[in-house]
Design a protein around this motif. Structure first.
Motif, PDB file in Angstrom:
ATOM      1  N   GLY A   1      -2.058  12.145 -11.414  1.00  0.00           N
ATOM      2  CA  GLY A   1      -1.799  11.423 -10.176  1.00  0.00           C
ATOM      3  C   GLY A   1      -2.702  10.215 -10.025  1.00  0.00           C
ATOM      4  O   GLY A   1      -3.667  10.026 -10.772  1.00  0.00           O
TER       5      GLY A   1
ATOM      6  N   GLN B   1       2.891   0.272 -10.229  1.00  0.00           N
ATOM      7  CA  GLN B   1       3.291   0.982 -11.443  1.00  0.00           C
ATOM      8  C   GLN B   1       2.044   1.294 -12.255  1.00  0.00           C
ATOM      9  O   GLN B   1       1.120   0.479 -12.340  1.00  0.00           O
ATOM     10  CB  GLN B   1       4.271   0.140 -12.270  1.00  0.00           C
ATOM     11  CG  GLN B   1       4.774   0.817 -13.527  1.00  0.00           C
ATOM     12  CD  GLN B   1       5.683  -0.085 -14.344  1.00  0.00           C
ATOM     13  OE1 GLN B   1       5.796  -1.283 -14.059  1.00  0.00           O
ATOM     14  NE2 GLN B   1       6.303   0.466 -15.358  1.00  0.00           N
TER      15      GLN B   1
ATOM     16  N   SER C   1       6.495   4.468 -10.970  1.00  0.00           N
ATOM     17  CA  SER C   1       6.105   3.565  -9.883  1.00  0.00           C
ATOM     18  C   SER C   1       5.985   4.350  -8.573  1.00  0.00           C
ATOM     19  O   SER C   1       6.561   5.430  -8.420  1.00  0.00           O
ATOM     20  CB  SER C   1       7.115   2.424  -9.727  1.00  0.00           C
ATOM     21  OG  SER C   1       8.405   2.927  -9.451  1.00  0.00           O
ATOM     22  N   PHE C   2       5.272   3.800  -7.653  1.00  0.00           N
ATOM     23  CA  PHE C   2       5.074   4.438  -6.352  1.00  0.00           C
ATOM     24  C   PHE C   2       4.903   3.350  -5.303  1.00  0.00           C
ATOM     25  O   PHE C   2       4.576   2.197  -5.616  1.00  0.00           O
ATOM     26  CB  PHE C   2       3.851   5.358  -6.381  1.00  0.00           C
ATOM     27  CG  PHE C   2       2.599   4.696  -6.882  1.00  0.00           C
ATOM     28  CD1 PHE C   2       1.723   4.099  -5.999  1.00  0.00           C
ATOM     29  CD2 PHE C   2       2.305   4.674  -8.247  1.00  0.00           C
ATOM     30  CE1 PHE C   2       0.572   3.484  -6.457  1.00  0.00           C
ATOM     31  CE2 PHE C   2       1.149   4.067  -8.715  1.00  0.00           C
ATOM     32  CZ  PHE C   2       0.283   3.462  -7.813  1.00  0.00           C
ATOM     33  N   GLU C   3       5.128   3.707  -4.055  1.00  0.00           N
ATOM     34  CA  GLU C   3       5.069   2.745  -2.951  1.00  0.00           C
ATOM     35  C   GLU C   3       4.012   3.168  -1.940  1.00  0.00           C
ATOM     36  O   GLU C   3       4.050   4.285  -1.416  1.00  0.00           O
ATOM     37  CB  GLU C   3       6.427   2.622  -2.254  1.00  0.00           C
ATOM     38  CG  GLU C   3       6.439   1.595  -1.123  1.00  0.00           C
ATOM     39  CD  GLU C   3       7.804   1.411  -0.495  1.00  0.00           C
ATOM     40  OE1 GLU C   3       7.944   1.658   0.711  1.00  0.00           O
ATOM     41  OE2 GLU C   3       8.729   1.020  -1.244  1.00  0.00           O
ATOM     42  N   TYR C   4       3.097   2.259  -1.672  1.00  0.00           N
ATOM     43  CA  TYR C   4       2.063   2.495  -0.663  1.00  0.00           C
ATOM     44  C   TYR C   4       2.625   2.175   0.712  1.00  0.00           C
ATOM     45  O   TYR C   4       3.188   1.099   0.945  1.00  0.00           O
ATOM     46  CB  TYR C   4       0.841   1.632  -0.959  1.00  0.00           C
ATOM     47  CG  TYR C   4      -0.312   1.837   0.000  1.00  0.00           C
ATOM     48  CD1 TYR C   4      -1.220   2.870  -0.204  1.00  0.00           C
ATOM     49  CD2 TYR C   4      -0.490   1.010   1.100  1.00  0.00           C
ATOM     50  CE1 TYR C   4      -2.275   3.072   0.675  1.00  0.00           C
ATOM     51  CE2 TYR C   4      -1.538   1.208   1.980  1.00  0.00           C
ATOM     52  CZ  TYR C   4      -2.429   2.237   1.763  1.00  0.00           C
ATOM     53  OH  TYR C   4      -3.472   2.435   2.647  1.00  0.00           O
TER      54      TYR C   4
ATOM     55  N   GLN D   1      -3.737   7.321   0.005  1.00  0.00           N
ATOM     56  CA  GLN D   1      -2.451   7.971  -0.268  1.00  0.00           C
ATOM     57  C   GLN D   1      -2.397   8.390  -1.737  1.00  0.00           C
ATOM     58  O   GLN D   1      -2.661   7.578  -2.625  1.00  0.00           O
ATOM     59  CB  GLN D   1      -1.296   7.026   0.081  1.00  0.00           C
ATOM     60  CG  GLN D   1      -1.269   6.638   1.558  1.00  0.00           C
ATOM     61  CD  GLN D   1      -0.176   5.644   1.898  1.00  0.00           C
ATOM     62  OE1 GLN D   1       0.821   5.542   1.180  1.00  0.00           O
ATOM     63  NE2 GLN D   1      -0.358   4.918   2.995  1.00  0.00           N
TER      64      GLN D   1
ATOM     65  N   PHE E   1      -0.341   9.836  -5.044  1.00  0.00           N
ATOM     66  CA  PHE E   1       0.986   9.799  -5.658  1.00  0.00           C
ATOM     67  C   PHE E   1       0.939  10.564  -6.977  1.00  0.00           C
ATOM     68  O   PHE E   1       0.125  10.248  -7.856  1.00  0.00           O
ATOM     69  CB  PHE E   1       1.432   8.350  -5.913  1.00  0.00           C
ATOM     70  CG  PHE E   1       1.403   7.486  -4.680  1.00  0.00           C
ATOM     71  CD1 PHE E   1       2.478   7.466  -3.805  1.00  0.00           C
ATOM     72  CD2 PHE E   1       0.287   6.700  -4.388  1.00  0.00           C
ATOM     73  CE1 PHE E   1       2.452   6.671  -2.668  1.00  0.00           C
ATOM     74  CE2 PHE E   1       0.255   5.908  -3.268  1.00  0.00           C
ATOM     75  CZ  PHE E   1       1.335   5.899  -2.398  1.00  0.00           C
ATOM     76  N   GLU E   2       1.776  11.547  -7.091  1.00  0.00           N
ATOM     77  CA  GLU E   2       1.881  12.284  -8.339  1.00  0.00           C
ATOM     78  C   GLU E   2       2.685  11.466  -9.340  1.00  0.00           C
ATOM     79  O   GLU E   2       3.660  10.789  -8.957  1.00  0.00           O
ATOM     80  CB  GLU E   2       2.559  13.626  -8.087  1.00  0.00           C
ATOM     81  CG  GLU E   2       2.545  14.576  -9.263  1.00  0.00           C
ATOM     82  CD  GLU E   2       3.114  15.928  -8.913  1.00  0.00           C
ATOM     83  OE1 GLU E   2       3.245  16.765  -9.825  1.00  0.00           O
ATOM     84  OE2 GLU E   2       3.430  16.147  -7.731  1.00  0.00           O
TER      85      GLU E   2
ATOM     86  N   VAL F   1       5.327  10.233 -11.912  1.00  0.00           N
ATOM     87  CA  VAL F   1       6.749  10.562 -12.029  1.00  0.00           C
ATOM     88  C   VAL F   1       7.076  11.067 -13.433  1.00  0.00           C
ATOM     89  O   VAL F   1       7.864  11.998 -13.612  1.00  0.00           O
ATOM     90  CB  VAL F   1       7.604   9.329 -11.674  1.00  0.00           C
ATOM     91  CG1 VAL F   1       9.100   9.662 -11.770  1.00  0.00           C
ATOM     92  CG2 VAL F   1       7.258   8.820 -10.274  1.00  0.00           C
TER      93      VAL F   1
END
Length: 310
Positions: A199, A223, A240-243, A251, A253-254, A256
C-alpha cells in the motif's frame, strides 16, 4: 318799478352737493373695482394655495416625526439587545475554542498514531532517498532572472531535486512540501530496503489550516510503479489511486496490482491535481509493505544502472 335780484335759497345748493357726492362715490367705487378688484381675488387665490401647501407640509412633517420616533425606538431596542448578542457570541467562541483545540490535537495524535501503526519504507531519516524527478520543474514562488538561471543550472548538473525530499520527511507544516509546476510530475524514490509493497499513503494539509483556506493544489490522481533500477524500461504498475481533498489528511490506498516480488525503487507519478492552474503540492508519501528478509538496498552506479553483487 325796481324788483331787485331774487335769492334762490339753500335747497338747490344741498341737492347739487348730494348729487356731486353720490357721483363721486360711484366713480370711486368703479375706479376701485377696476384697479383693485381683480388683484384682491388673485391675492386671495395665492393665499389659499400657500395655505394648502403649508397644510401638506405640516402633515408630511408629522409623518416624518412619527417615523423618526418609531425608528428611534427600534434603535434603542437594538442597542439594548446588542450587549446580549455580543455576550452570546463570546460564550459561543469560548465554547468552540476547546473543540477546535481538541480537533487539532486529535489530528496531530492521528498522524503520530498512523506512523506507529504502519512502517514507512520511504522515510528519509530511515535511509530512503530521492533519486530522480524526471522532467518535473520545481515551482519557485518568487522567481527572478538570477534565481531562475541558478535553478536551471542546478537541474542540469544534478538530477536530484532537493525540494522533493520534503515529501519523505516527517514534517508536514503548511508550505513544507514538494511543489512543482503544473499538475503532472514524478519522483523516483529508493526505499530503505527491498519491500514487498502492499500500500501507499498520501498526506496533505487540511483546508482549515491552509493560508488560502483551500487545497486545490493537492494531488488528485496518482500512480505507483516498482522498478528494478532507476532507468527500468518495464516497471511494475501497482495501479492508480485518487486522493480525496475532502477526506482525511492522511489517506491509505491498497495497491491494485500487487506483486510477489520485492522492490527497493518506486516511482510516484502525479497525473492530476484538484484544479490549481499553477502548481501542485505533495506533502508526504509513505510506502507500506513487508521488508524482504536478507535483502538490503541494491547498489547503483552513477548512471543509475544496477550493479550485480559478486
Amino acid at each position: 318799478m325796481d324788483y331787485g335780484r331774487r335769492n334762490p335759497g339753500c335747497v338747490p345748493n344741498v341737492f347739487r352737493t348730494f348729487v356731486c357726492i353720490a357721483l363721486s362715490l360711484l366713480l370711486g367705487i368703479h375706479v376701485y373695482a377696476y384697479f383693485w378688484g381683480p388683484t384682491q381675488e388673485s391675492l386671495d387665490g395665492d393665499f389659499s394655495d400657500i395655505k394648502y401647501v403649508v397644510m401638506q407640509l405640516s402633515r408630511g412633517l408629522t409623518d416624518v416625526n412619527r417615523k423618526h420616533e418609531k425608528l428611534q425606538g427600534e434603535m434603542e431596542r437594538m442597542s439594548s439587545a446588542l450587549p446580549a448578542v455580543a455576550a452570546a457570541a463570546g460564550r459561543a467562541k469560548e465554547a468552540l475554542e476547546p473543540c477546535r483545540r481538541n480537533i487539532c490535537r486529535r489530528q496531530i495524535s492521528d498522524i503520530f498514531e498512523y506512523d506507529r501503526q504502519m512502517p514507512d519504507y520511504a522515510l528519509e531519516t530511515a535511509g530512503a532517498k530521492i533519486l530522480d524527478t524526471g522532467d518535473t520543474i520545481e515551482h519557485i514562488i518568487y522567481e527572478s532572472p538570477v534565481s531562475w538561471a541558478l535553478h536551471l543550472l542546478t537541474a542540469m548538473m544534478c538530477r536530484e531535486c532537493l525540494g522533493a525530499r520534503a515529501m519523505i520527511t516527517p514534517s508536514t507544516l503548511p508550505g513544507e512540501c514538494w511543489a512543482f509546476k503544473g499538475s503532472r510530475g514524478e519522483a523516483t524514490i529508493r526505499l530503505l530496503g527491498t519491500v514487498k509493497i502492499t500500500g501507499v499513503s498520501l498526506e496533505h494539509i487540511p483546508a482549515h489550516i491552509s493560508p488560502t483556506r483551500e487545497i486545490s493544489s493537492a494531488p488528485r490522481l496518482c500512480q505507483l510503479e516498482g522498478l528494478e533500477y532507476r532507468s527500468d524500461p518495464y516497471p511494475h504498475d501497482f495501479g492508480s489511486f485518487e486522493y480525496d481533498k475532502e477526506g482525511k489528511a492522511i489517506q491509505f490506498f491498497e495497491v491494485v496490482h500487487p506483486s510477489n516480488k520485492g522492490y527497493n525503487i518506486v516511482k510516484l507519478r502525479i497525473l492530476t491535481n484538484w484544479g490549481h492552474p499553477v502548481y501542485t503540492c505533495v506533502y508526504r508519501v509513505r510506502i507500506h509493505g513487508d521488508l524482504v528478509a536478507g535483502q538490503g538496498p541494491k547498489s547503483l552506479d552513477d548512471s543509475g544502472m544496477l550493479i550485480e553483487n559478486e
